[in-house]
Design an enzyme around this catalytic site. Sequence first.
Site, PDB file in Angstrom:
ATOM      1  CD  GLU A 168      -2.220  -1.752  -6.694  1.00  0.00           C
ATOM      2  OE1 GLU A 168      -1.112  -0.910  -5.989  1.00  0.00           O
ATOM      3  OE2 GLU A 168      -2.543  -2.747  -6.232  1.00  0.00           O
ATOM      4  CG  HIS A 174      -3.844  -1.936  -2.374  1.00  0.00           C
ATOM      5  ND1 HIS A 174      -3.224  -3.090  -1.697  1.00  0.00           N
ATOM      6  CD2 HIS A 174      -5.208  -2.247  -2.165  1.00  0.00           C
ATOM      7  CE1 HIS A 174      -4.381  -3.577  -1.100  1.00  0.00           C
ATOM      8  NE2 HIS A 174      -5.393  -3.169  -1.446  1.00  0.00           N
ATOM      9  CG  HIS A 197      -0.684  -5.193   1.135  1.00  0.00           C
ATOM     10  ND1 HIS A 197      -0.882  -5.003  -0.427  1.00  0.00           N
ATOM     11  CD2 HIS A 197      -1.179  -6.110   1.640  1.00  0.00           C
ATOM     12  CE1 HIS A 197      -1.392  -6.421  -0.683  1.00  0.00           C
ATOM     13  NE2 HIS A 197      -1.521  -7.148   0.513  1.00  0.00           N
ATOM     14  CD  GLU A 228       0.534  -2.127  -1.281  1.00  0.00           C
ATOM     15  OE1 GLU A 228      -0.824  -1.827  -1.498  1.00  0.00           O
ATOM     16  OE2 GLU A 228       1.356  -3.105  -1.699  1.00  0.00           O
TER      17      GLU A 228
END
Length: 466
Positions: A305, A214, A107, A110
């Site tokens: 994350e 991410h 992404h 990110e």
Amino acid sequence: MRAAAADVVGILILCLASAAAALDFKYHHAKELEEYLRGVHAAYPSLTHLHSIGRSVEGLYNFTLILKNVFSPSPLKGRDLWVLVLGRFPTHHKIGIPEFKYVANMHGDETVGREILLHLIDFLVTSYGRDPVITRLLNNTRIHIMPTMNPDGFEATKMPDCYYTRGRYNRNGEDLNRNFPDAFENNSARIQPETRAVMDWIKKETFVLSANLHGGALVASYTFDNGNPVTGSLEGYSKSPDDDVFIHLARTYSSNHASMYKGTGCDSRQTFPEGITNGYSWYQLEGGMQDYNYVWGQCFEITLELSCCKYPPEDQLGKFWRDNKVALIEYIKQVHLGVKGQVTDKNGNPIPNAIVEAKGRPHICPYRTNEQGEYFLLLLPGTYVINATVPGFKSMLKTVEIRDNTGNFSALKQDFSFPDVSDKITSRVASCPKIPLYQEFTRASAAVKPTVHILVLMTVMLLIFK
């Protein structure tokens, strides 16, 4: 003259090494990122291998390329998807040495993972030969690092922003983490060039363990991201046959992170006990990369994350690196969990495509040996029966006692030799059909068939809604 020339060469090497190590805590755009990777490879040519696995959608739209495209029917080329490989044998796979990968920035908005992977590269190459742990890690592991899977998305994100931007998607407006084939349903999304490049990369290499990086939360998420009643989705948890290993992998990263293990998440509404979560339990996701790795690539992957803010200010990057440094290294070590070995015929020739799995946990796509007859199975310490099967011949079973060998940088070695097999068996067949695999109970792995209480619950629901 020769001595003088040698001195000049030595000075040049030192300069290159200094340039490679001079990595600031700032965002590196496409040109700077490429220059840095090329500098590292030039400074450490025997320890690294730099290559592009493919190209993104968008071209670098400068005047020269535009003119070239006017006079040529070929489309503009996209940005390179660079991968730096590190290890004692960086250019090729070596029997017995497992393949590991980190992928960031799929992404494009990110961004933390993109930068901390550059600092991980810097740390690995500058520590080799000085730090005994890093030296052994690189001598016994082939590490692939892709700082950005979505360079177009990153370039489209013009400034730091904690929330969603158009840079999340690739140049065609597709979410790359919804773009892979899915084991549970037909994914109608058109496969993008970046996705295809990663799929081909996974097919080419014998990856054993991976993580994709991410932002937007603080948690280690593990497969399955999608599911159905076969995998326990009725209870809000989609369980793989190797759920115990995945929990261990997620905990390894979380517990070694500066704060992820606390499980507080990014606000009071969202908490993750121990800083980990099953992907489906968090939210259902179709076409995700980690499920694809596990099902079709025989590679255990989790999703990391790493920041509540997707694209934080540059002055926070140093802290993000310090928070993740130990966890990044400890996670790589887990590639040496379990058991590995070769399957050979009576003449010692490798047998590709033999099925090798731990009894009681077969995969929906059977895990098979590579062209060198190798297999790698990530398993926690314990006693297992390993089943090796060559089509048309009687299976071989061997009981193994697995210990935690991550500190020794080598999984337990267990080979299989088939005395009745000649070297005529060399063909490799497709390991898995390209259709949803969990649609019917009859297709499901025995290890993930629904338990009795799930079947009872399903029966009650059918009676209610009949």
